[in-house]
Motif scaffolding. Structure first.
Motif, short mmCIF file in Angstrom:
data_model
loop_
_atom_site.label_atom_id
_atom_site.label_comp_id
_atom_site.label_asym_id
_atom_site.label_seq_id
_atom_site.Cartn_x
_atom_site.Cartn_y
_atom_site.Cartn_z
N SER A 1 -3.73 1.20 -9.35
CA SER A 1 -5.08 1.21 -8.81
C SER A 1 -5.88 2.34 -9.45
O SER A 1 -5.66 3.52 -9.16
N TYR B 1 -3.33 5.71 -5.58
CA TYR B 1 -2.26 5.77 -4.59
C TYR B 1 -1.04 5.06 -5.17
O TYR B 1 -1.14 4.33 -6.15
N SER C 1 1.82 2.38 -4.26
CA SER C 1 2.13 1.32 -3.30
C SER C 1 3.64 1.18 -3.13
O SER C 1 4.44 1.68 -3.93
N ASP D 1 -9.22 5.43 -3.67
CA ASP D 1 -8.04 4.63 -3.95
C ASP D 1 -7.94 4.22 -5.42
O ASP D 1 -6.89 3.74 -5.84
N LYS D 2 -9.02 4.37 -6.18
CA LYS D 2 -8.98 4.08 -7.61
C LYS D 2 -9.18 5.33 -8.44
O LYS D 2 -9.65 5.27 -9.58
#
Length: 268
Positions: free
Chosen positions: A121, A147, A149, A189-190
């Motif tokens: 991401s 992040y 995952s 988040d990116k």
């Protein structure tokens, strides 16, 4: 397998990996001149020795020297179709026949190295990180992601070495002179992993066996090597005390390459 982090940071990234006669350059985010100098100094290699060039994504700090490397080598070039389509004009390939499109979680081989790209991401077009496997060792290079995952954690199990993002200290970033839109990008988040993010992700990733973690992509303005190392180590060891005996944290630099290091599957 042997590797050297030739450059790591917001102004340029590149990693050299070799196994037998297979020689890979992952990203070319510094000038061709600097890449050549660091390859020679740290690895005793030339650009013309390269078997393949892999690209994680199209941002300048990962493709700045791509054109020069391509001109000085006959290496095949691997990246996702999204990255290829988004390359800046100065990094466009003159010889498209050398380009090989890759897809997330579809492993391929370069010589004697199995390469597995996987989605991350980040604010780029179809960016990926990579895992490299040989019969003797495994290496993962994971930077430029907002992040980690559960799927990525599963793909990253049981490597012998990791080049892992530890970009910023959140408190330093929040009080920095960066404009708010840039802070929001980095924290999103990116964006990029903080020291704390890196530590908590590594809790779920690291094996119980001897392992080296190279803290990478440290911000020049919003981090300190000592702080990154202390934060990651404290988080990981507090959660998994046994790793204190087998975990080695290493540093990377924007200015110089790490030593060419051999890794092997020396299990405990």
């Amino acid at each position: 397998m042997r590797f050297s982090v030739l450059a790591s940071g917001s102004n340029g990234n590149a990693v050299y990996i070799e196994y037998g006669e297979t020689k890979i350059l992952l990203d070319a985010g510094i000038s061709g001149k600097q890449l050549q100098m660091r390859l020679q100094a740290a690895c005793a290699r030339e650009m013309s020795d390269l078997t393949a060039i892999l690209v994680t994504h199209e941002h300048d700090d990962h493709v700045r020297g791509l054109t020069q490397v391509c001109k000085r080598s006959h290496a095949s070039i691997y990246m996702t179709e999204g990255t290829y389509a988004s390359l800046p004009d100065k990094a466009k390939l003159d010889d498209e026949s050398r380009f090989h499109a890759i897809r997330e979680e579809q492993s391929f081989t370069v010589g004697d190295i199995q390469v597995t790209p996987f989605a991350i991401s980040h604010d780029a077009e179809q960016p990926v990180a990579f895992r490299f496997d040989t019969p003797d060792a495994s290496l993962a290079v994971v930077t430029d992601l907002g992040y980690v995952s559960d799927r990525q954690k599963a793909l990253l199990q049981n490597c012998d070495a990791y080049v892992f993002e530890s970009n910023h200290d959140t408190d330093m970033l929040r009080v920095s002179r960066y404009p708010w839109h840039l802070k929001r990008r980095i924290l999103g988040d990116k964006g990029h992993l903080s020291n704390v993010d890196a530590g908590y992700a590594l809790i779920d990733i690291l094996p119980e066996s001897p392992v080296e973690v190279y803290l990478a992509h440290l911000s020049a303005d919003n981090n300190l090597p000592d702080l990154a190392e202390l934060t990651v180590e404290q988080i990981v060891i507090d959660a998994r005390p046994r790793l204190a005996e087998v975990l080695k944290l290493k540093r990377t630099s924007r200015q110089e390459a790490t030593a060419l290091t051999e890794i092997s599957r020396a299990r405990v």
